[in-house]
Design a protein around this motif. Structure first.
Motif, PDB file in Angstrom:
ATOM      1  N   LEU A 260      11.946   4.612  -4.060  1.00 39.04           N
ATOM      2  CA  LEU A 260      11.935   4.215  -5.466  1.00 39.04           C
ATOM      3  C   LEU A 260      11.753   2.712  -5.598  1.00 39.04           C
ATOM      4  O   LEU A 260      10.990   2.227  -6.446  1.00 39.04           O
ATOM      5  N   ALA A 261      12.479   1.952  -4.760  1.00 38.25           N
ATOM      6  CA  ALA A 261      12.364   0.492  -4.805  1.00 38.25           C
ATOM      7  C   ALA A 261      10.945   0.049  -4.469  1.00 38.25           C
ATOM      8  O   ALA A 261      10.404  -0.877  -5.086  1.00 38.25           O
ATOM      9  N   THR A 262      10.336   0.726  -3.497  1.00 35.97           N
ATOM     10  CA  THR A 262       8.957   0.392  -3.112  1.00 35.97           C
ATOM     11  C   THR A 262       8.006   0.659  -4.266  1.00 35.97           C
ATOM     12  O   THR A 262       7.130  -0.152  -4.583  1.00 35.97           O
ATOM     13  N   ILE A 263       8.180   1.816  -4.910  1.00 36.91           N
ATOM     14  CA  ILE A 263       7.290   2.170  -6.023  1.00 36.91           C
ATOM     15  C   ILE A 263       7.388   1.140  -7.145  1.00 36.91           C
ATOM     16  O   ILE A 263       6.375   0.664  -7.666  1.00 36.91           O
ATOM     17  N   THR A 264       8.625   0.773  -7.536  1.00 32.73           N
ATOM     18  CA  THR A 264       8.773  -0.179  -8.641  1.00 32.73           C
ATOM     19  C   THR A 264       8.271  -1.564  -8.261  1.00 32.73           C
ATOM     20  O   THR A 264       7.667  -2.260  -9.089  1.00 32.73           O
TER      21      THR A 264
ATOM     22  N   ALA B   1       0.283  -8.299  -1.712  1.00 34.22           N
ATOM     23  CA  ALA B   1       1.743  -8.192  -1.734  1.00 34.22           C
ATOM     24  C   ALA B   1       2.166  -6.724  -1.773  1.00 34.22           C
ATOM     25  O   ALA B   1       3.116  -6.319  -1.081  1.00 34.22           O
ATOM     26  N   ALA B   2       1.465  -5.908  -2.555  1.00 35.24           N
ATOM     27  CA  ALA B   2       1.787  -4.474  -2.648  1.00 35.24           C
ATOM     28  C   ALA B   2       1.572  -3.793  -1.305  1.00 35.24           C
ATOM     29  O   ALA B   2       2.391  -2.962  -0.871  1.00 35.24           O
ATOM     30  N   VAL B   3       0.469  -4.132  -0.639  1.00 34.80           N
ATOM     31  CA  VAL B   3       0.210  -3.560   0.689  1.00 34.80           C
ATOM     32  C   VAL B   3       1.310  -3.978   1.667  1.00 34.80           C
ATOM     33  O   VAL B   3       1.799  -3.170   2.471  1.00 34.80           O
ATOM     34  N   GLY B   4       1.719  -5.245   1.597  1.00 36.40           N
ATOM     35  CA  GLY B   4       2.786  -5.724   2.465  1.00 36.40           C
ATOM     36  C   GLY B   4       4.096  -5.003   2.223  1.00 36.40           C
ATOM     37  O   GLY B   4       4.823  -4.675   3.176  1.00 36.40           O
ATOM     38  N   ILE B   5       4.420  -4.720   0.945  1.00 38.62           N
ATOM     39  CA  ILE B   5       5.657  -3.999   0.617  1.00 38.62           C
ATOM     40  C   ILE B   5       5.590  -2.561   1.134  1.00 38.62           C
ATOM     41  O   ILE B   5       6.559  -2.047   1.717  1.00 38.62           O
ATOM     42  N   CYS B   6       4.453  -1.906   0.917  1.00 38.16           N
ATOM     43  CA  CYS B   6       4.285  -0.535   1.432  1.00 38.16           C
ATOM     44  C   CYS B   6       4.393  -0.520   2.962  1.00 38.16           C
ATOM     45  O   CYS B   6       5.021   0.381   3.541  1.00 38.16           O
TER      46      CYS B   6
ATOM     47  N   VAL C  29       9.042   5.674 -16.403  1.00 39.02           N
ATOM     48  CA  VAL C  29       8.527   7.020 -16.139  1.00 39.02           C
ATOM     49  C   VAL C  29       8.895   7.474 -14.734  1.00 39.02           C
ATOM     50  O   VAL C  29       9.412   8.587 -14.532  1.00 39.02           O
ATOM     51  N   VAL C  30       8.638   6.601 -13.739  1.00 41.06           N
ATOM     52  CA  VAL C  30       8.914   6.965 -12.342  1.00 41.06           C
ATOM     53  C   VAL C  30      10.395   7.236 -12.126  1.00 41.06           C
ATOM     54  O   VAL C  30      10.789   8.259 -11.548  1.00 41.06           O
ATOM     55  N   LEU C  31      11.255   6.326 -12.596  1.00 40.42           N
ATOM     56  CA  LEU C  31      12.698   6.488 -12.388  1.00 40.42           C
ATOM     57  C   LEU C  31      13.228   7.719 -13.119  1.00 40.42           C
ATOM     58  O   LEU C  31      14.072   8.443 -12.581  1.00 40.42           O
ATOM     59  N   SER C  32      12.745   7.931 -14.330  1.00 34.56           N
ATOM     60  CA  SER C  32      13.214   9.093 -15.095  1.00 34.56           C
ATOM     61  C   SER C  32      12.851  10.395 -14.385  1.00 34.56           C
ATOM     62  O   SER C  32      13.680  11.315 -14.283  1.00 34.56           O
TER      63      SER C  32
ATOM     64  N   GLY D  91      13.769  -6.721  -9.463  1.00 31.95           N
ATOM     65  CA  GLY D  91      15.167  -6.651  -9.859  1.00 31.95           C
ATOM     66  C   GLY D  91      15.704  -5.250  -9.970  1.00 31.95           C
ATOM     67  O   GLY D  91      16.881  -4.995  -9.690  1.00 31.95           O
ATOM     68  N   VAL D  92      14.858  -4.301 -10.374  1.00 31.42           N
ATOM     69  CA  VAL D  92      15.338  -2.934 -10.571  1.00 31.42           C
ATOM     70  C   VAL D  92      15.723  -2.278  -9.249  1.00 31.42           C
ATOM     71  O   VAL D  92      16.473  -1.298  -9.231  1.00 31.42           O
ATOM     72  N   THR D  93      15.240  -2.828  -8.132  1.00 26.77           N
ATOM     73  CA  THR D  93      15.588  -2.231  -6.829  1.00 26.77           C
ATOM     74  C   THR D  93      17.092  -2.268  -6.585  1.00 26.77           C
ATOM     75  O   THR D  93      17.655  -1.345  -5.994  1.00 26.77           O
ATOM     76  N   TYR D  94      17.749  -3.334  -7.023  1.00 26.44           N
ATOM     77  CA  TYR D  94      19.208  -3.414  -6.849  1.00 26.44           C
ATOM     78  C   TYR D  94      19.896  -2.370  -7.715  1.00 26.44           C
ATOM     79  O   TYR D  94      20.871  -1.723  -7.287  1.00 26.44           O
ATOM     80  N   GLY D  95      19.403  -2.202  -8.928  1.00 26.80           N
ATOM     81  CA  GLY D  95      19.954  -1.183  -9.804  1.00 26.80           C
ATOM     82  C   GLY D  95      19.752   0.222  -9.264  1.00 26.80           C
ATOM     83  O   GLY D  95      20.612   1.102  -9.434  1.00 26.80           O
ATOM     84  N   ILE D  96      18.615   0.451  -8.609  1.00 26.65           N
ATOM     85  CA  ILE D  96      18.333   1.769  -8.044  1.00 26.65           C
ATOM     86  C   ILE D  96      19.398   2.159  -7.028  1.00 26.65           C
ATOM     87  O   ILE D  96      19.909   3.285  -7.025  1.00 26.65           O
ATOM     88  N   HIS D  97      19.726   1.219  -6.133  1.00 29.04           N
ATOM     89  CA  HIS D  97      20.733   1.510  -5.107  1.00 29.04           C
ATOM     90  C   HIS D  97      22.092   1.802  -5.739  1.00 29.04           C
ATOM     91  O   HIS D  97      22.806   2.718  -5.306  1.00 29.04           O
ATOM     92  N   ILE D  98      22.456   1.023  -6.787  1.00 27.33           N
ATOM     93  CA  ILE D  98      23.737   1.242  -7.467  1.00 27.33           C
ATOM     94  C   ILE D  98      23.750   2.607  -8.154  1.00 27.33           C
ATOM     95  O   ILE D  98      24.681   3.413  -7.981  1.00 27.33           O
ATOM     96  N   THR D  99      22.707   2.904  -8.940  1.00 29.77           N
ATOM     97  CA  THR D  99      22.645   4.167  -9.681  1.00 29.77           C
ATOM     98  C   THR D  99      22.597   5.357  -8.723  1.00 29.77           C
ATOM     99  O   THR D  99      23.260   6.384  -8.936  1.00 29.77           O
ATOM    100  N   HIS D 100      21.795   5.221  -7.663  1.00 30.61           N
ATOM    101  CA  HIS D 100      21.641   6.303  -6.695  1.00 30.61           C
ATOM    102  C   HIS D 100      22.979   6.640  -6.049  1.00 30.61           C
ATOM    103  O   HIS D 100      23.372   7.815  -5.955  1.00 30.61           O
TER     104      HIS D 100
END
Length: 823
Positions: A350-354, A377-382, A669-672, A725-734
């Motif tokens: 999820l963090a990678t996608i966002t 940068a996107a390729v590097g993150i993937c 959309v992705v997170l929902s 920033g949403v990556t930190y929230g993802i880990h908390i919510t997950h």
């Protein structure tokens, strides 16, 4: 899906490692085969628009030479002295007598291709003595025979009202720094202009070689009364890229060093540090391999991506390692790997996608540089996701496969995570107060965000602390153009320029400019230069000492033109004959307004304007010029000068808004969808985004308070704040969604922060370190981008750790009440 991947990794760890190594070798081979090209120029930062392409076409097509400027500065702030002018001529002579003369615009007459204020003054003095076409030795001797007072008196004569050659006045004034005028005969700088063969424009390598040779000659001449610097396009680009590479060559190892220190403090295990760093190095190699295959040019912006990946990519290794350790305390080795990949792998996906969405939102920008930056940068993150998820668990499995459950030494809960958990629980218990405080602070910062300005100036992209940068800024700021405060904008006309109808429409276009508020006037008409005015200059006799009038051309012109436009029976052949004469006998003037490539296919109208750089006046000028050129229709494009700058600034603002909306909606959309599939709740996706949306407002307000404007680099900060920033929230919510199943909201919050706090802190620290290091980069926009993104990550970490639990706590309590109410 992630559970199956974990099972495959634990069943075939060597295969997982082999896949990573194979792709890494292939990426390294692609870099070796295709190579990495580097580029730095003003065009790099310009958007892909018609108005920009038109400006580029004017710059490249409407000239007959490749110009190289030599900046000459006086240590005493006065170049108009005998010794200084003699040394300027000495530099010219050295160039004219070298092998470089073969590449000059007029190789048989080198002095015609080299011009300076010393040339103008010495030739005038010698003309008074009846000497035409003097040699450099004669010019030097003439100036050596004068003292400083005599030189300044000569300049006074040139600027007297009765001097018959206004062109010489213009040439002299535009060759000197702008403090020079007829009452202040001092100048701290001047330009030697070297006109070289036009073919060098199409051969950058050869152009750089020629500029380096000129630089060697200038340095070898070693003037003592002046300081001289070669300021050619290619030498500027080359010096900036070399300095940037040296800068990044220091920053990348420093980033790795900082990450090693942070990992050592978090892991306290050498093996864990090494495998995370190896996976990160593999990801960077993959990114370079992709860039090489795609033929991307690396510039001072894209060369910063490895530093960013060090900060961003290592987060994955931290989360995987810390969760593996937790699972290994209660599960066997195989099960620990499977659960780690299942739970943390999902969060990382999820963090990678966002994050990828945030970077790829730059594709909506018309600026190619940002698009390439986003893709790489996107390729590097993937790549970081793939290398970390496959390599780290596989290595952990192999290392610990003979150890029993709980045999791995359990790390004590750090004081930091215990404090973080207590604070988060305390805030969660007063959730409404926390949310109210967050909203109020967002309103205040939102006010400041509305005051944020947008800028676009090529000076902003020049590296700091370089001599060539200081000299380039000197040239930009200290030299005025002809006409003092006048600016020049253009109307590019494309089509058959030999058509009488086209010339009629051009004449109408110029006439329409006569009443434009911000177009400079010459008498009652607009002050413009076009093919029509150039032909008139050579055809109309303006009096004694008219330097352009030609009787032969005048006869031909008046046979086919009347009142500045073609006669009724004039044909394309007649007009082509006039153009051919100009190209043969006045090529410099002709090529400034008319392009010939087999056919006369385009022309430019150069318009003198005076907007004062004010946005409102530039907007008015642009609107009026677009109305003026209506007779020419779509074949004409208004561009250049302040209009181009204004259009780019508007695009920067529009691009930020567009990329922010794309990122927010895509992440929502992705997170929902993912949270619905996993936890049967659409709401969790929206709740995860709430603190991040507040961070966007905070960071834009902070930019205003810190004096950082929106520019080509910082325009993406809003979307990056969401995506990163949403990556930190993802880990908390997950994790919260896992814990709330069998715990109350307070305990779920405590356990969530207790188990994720250390990893989140480490991830935030490495990311802040990676971006923060960019404040030491050479380019100011990159410094601003790095600093403000680091601040955005800090805000996101605080919001995810201390505000999001309050939001989730309120949601969980209301959901529980709803369930109890409905039985």
């Amino acid at each position: 899906m992630m559970e199956k991947l974990g099972n495959r990794i634990s069943s075939h760890p060597f295969m997982a490692i082999g896949i990573i190594l194979l792709i890494t070798i292939a990426s390294a081979a692609s870099v070796a085969h295709f190579g990495l090209t580097q580029e730095f120029s003003e065009d790099t930062f310009m958007p892909d628009l018609d108005i920009v392409r038109a400006n580029d076409e004017i710059s490249s097509n409407f000239t007959s030479t490749y110009g190289v400027s030599i900046l000459v500065r006086s240590p005493d702030d006065d170049l108009l002295t005998r010794d200084a002018l003699v040394e300027i001529l000495g530099i010219e002579k050295a160039i004219a007598n070298s092998s470089i003369k073969n590449e000059l615009f007029t190789p048989t007459m080198p002095s015609y291709s080299i011009g300076s204020v010393a040339d103008i003054i010495s030739q005038f003095v010698l003309q008074q003595r009846g000497i035409e076409n003097p040699t450099y030795d004669e010019k030097i001797a003439a100036l050596q025979g004068m003292n400083d007072s005599e030189i300044k008196n000569t300049i006074k004569v040139i600027f007297s009202p009765f001097f018959p050659y206004p062109q010489i006045k213009t040439m002299l004034s535009t060759s000197l720094t702008k403090e020079f005028n007829e009452s202040n005969l001092r100048a701290k700088g001047s330009i030697i202009r070297v006109s070289m063969n036009y073919s060098l424009r199409k051969n950058e390598e050869r152009a750089l070689q020629m500029e380096r040779e000129i630089d060697t000659l200038v340095k070898g001449y070693a003037p003592s009364s002046v300081e001289a610097y070669v300021m050619g396009e290619q030498i500027i680009s080359d010096e900036i890229m070399k300095a940037n590479n040296e800068s990044m060559g220091l920053l990348l190892p420093l980033a790795f060093a900082m990450v090693i220190i942070i990992l050592a403090l978090i892991y306290r295990d050498v093996f864990d540090v090494i495998i995370s760093l190896l996976a990160l190095a593999f990801a960077i190699i993959w990114m370079y391999g992709f860039g090489a295959v795609m033929g991307y040019s690396f510039n001072p912006m894209t060369t910063a991506i490895p530093v960013l990946l060090v900060g961003l990519g290592i987060d994955y290794g931290i989360h995987l390692t810390m969760r593996y350790r937790e699972e290994r305390q209660r599960e066997d080795n195989r099960k620990a790997v499977e659960k780690t990949v299942k739970y943390i792998g999902m969060s990382l996906l999820l963090a990678t996608i966002t994050t990828v969405i945030a970077f790829l939102s730059n594709l909506s920008s018309p600026i190619d540089l940002l698009a390439e930056f986003g893709i790489l940068a996107a390729v590097g993150i993937c790549a970081s996701f793939v290398t970390m998820v496959l390599f780290v668990p596989a290595c952990q499995y192999l290392r610990n496969r003979k150890k029993d459950v709980g045999e791995i030494v359990r790390r004590k809960e750090r004081a930091l995570t215990r404090v973080m958990a207590k604070v988060a629980v305390a805030l969660e218990r007063h959730g409404k107060v926390v949310i109210t405080a967050a909203v109020v602070s967002s309103i205040v910062m939102g006010y400041y965000a509305t005051q944020l300005s947008t800028t676009f100036d090529i000076e902003e992209f020049l590296p700091e602390n370089l001599d060539i940068t200081e000299n380039l800024k000197f040239m930009m700021n200290e030299f005025a153009i002809a006409g003092g405060t006048a600016e020049e904008v253009y109307v590019l006309v494309k089509g058959n320029m030999a058509s009488p109808d086209t010339l009629f429409k051009m004449s109408q276009c110029v006439d329409n400019m006569g009443d434009d508020e911000y177009v400079v006037k010459a008498g009652d008409a607009a002050d413009v230069t076009s093919i029509l005015s150039v032909m008139a200059d050579y055809a109309e006799y303006s009096g004694f000492n008219d330097m352009k009038y030609n009787a032969t051309f005048s006869t031909l012109y008046h046979e086919h033109f009347e009142n500045g436009v073609p006669r009724e029976n004039t044909t394309e052949e007649n007009i082509t004959a006039l153009y051919d004469w100009l190209y043969a006998y006045a090529p410099n003037d002709a090529k400034m307004v008319l392009h010939h490539d087999g056919l006369y296919d385009s022309s430019v109208i150069r318009v003198s304007a005076n907007t004062g750089g004010d946005d409102r006046t530039v907007t008015v000028l642009y609107r009026e010029l677009k109305e003026d050129k209506e007779p020419l229709g779509s074949s004409a494009t208004v561009t250049g000068g302040p209009i181009l700058t204004k259009m780019v600034m508007d695009l920067i603002s529009e691009s930020q808004t567009r990329s922010l909306i794309i990122t927010l909606l895509s992440c929502l959309v992705v997170l929902s969808i993912i949270f619905y599939i996993k936890d049967r709740s659409y709401v969790l996706g929206a709740l995860t985004l709430i603190p991040v949306a507040l961070c966007v407002v905070w960071i834009l307000g902070s930019m205003y308070l810190l004096g950082i404007p929106l520019n080509v680099m910082t325009l993406s900060i809003a979307s990056l704040t969401v995506g990163l920033g949403v990556t930190y929230g993802i880990h908390i919510t997950h994790r919260f969604a896992e814990e709330i199943v069998d715990k109350d909201a307070d305990e779920a919050c405590r356990v969530t922060i207790l188990h994720t706090g250390s990893a989140l802190f480490g991830a935030a620290a490495t990311t802040i370190a990676g971006f923060g290091l960019l404040v030491f980069a050479l380019m100011p926009p990159l410094q601003q981008f790095g600093g403000i993104t680091a601040l955005a990550i800090l805000y996101s970490f605080i919001a995810a750790t201390f505000i999001l639990p309050s939001v989730l706590g309120i949601w969980a309590k209301r959901k529980k009440k709803a369930i109890e109410k409905h039985g």
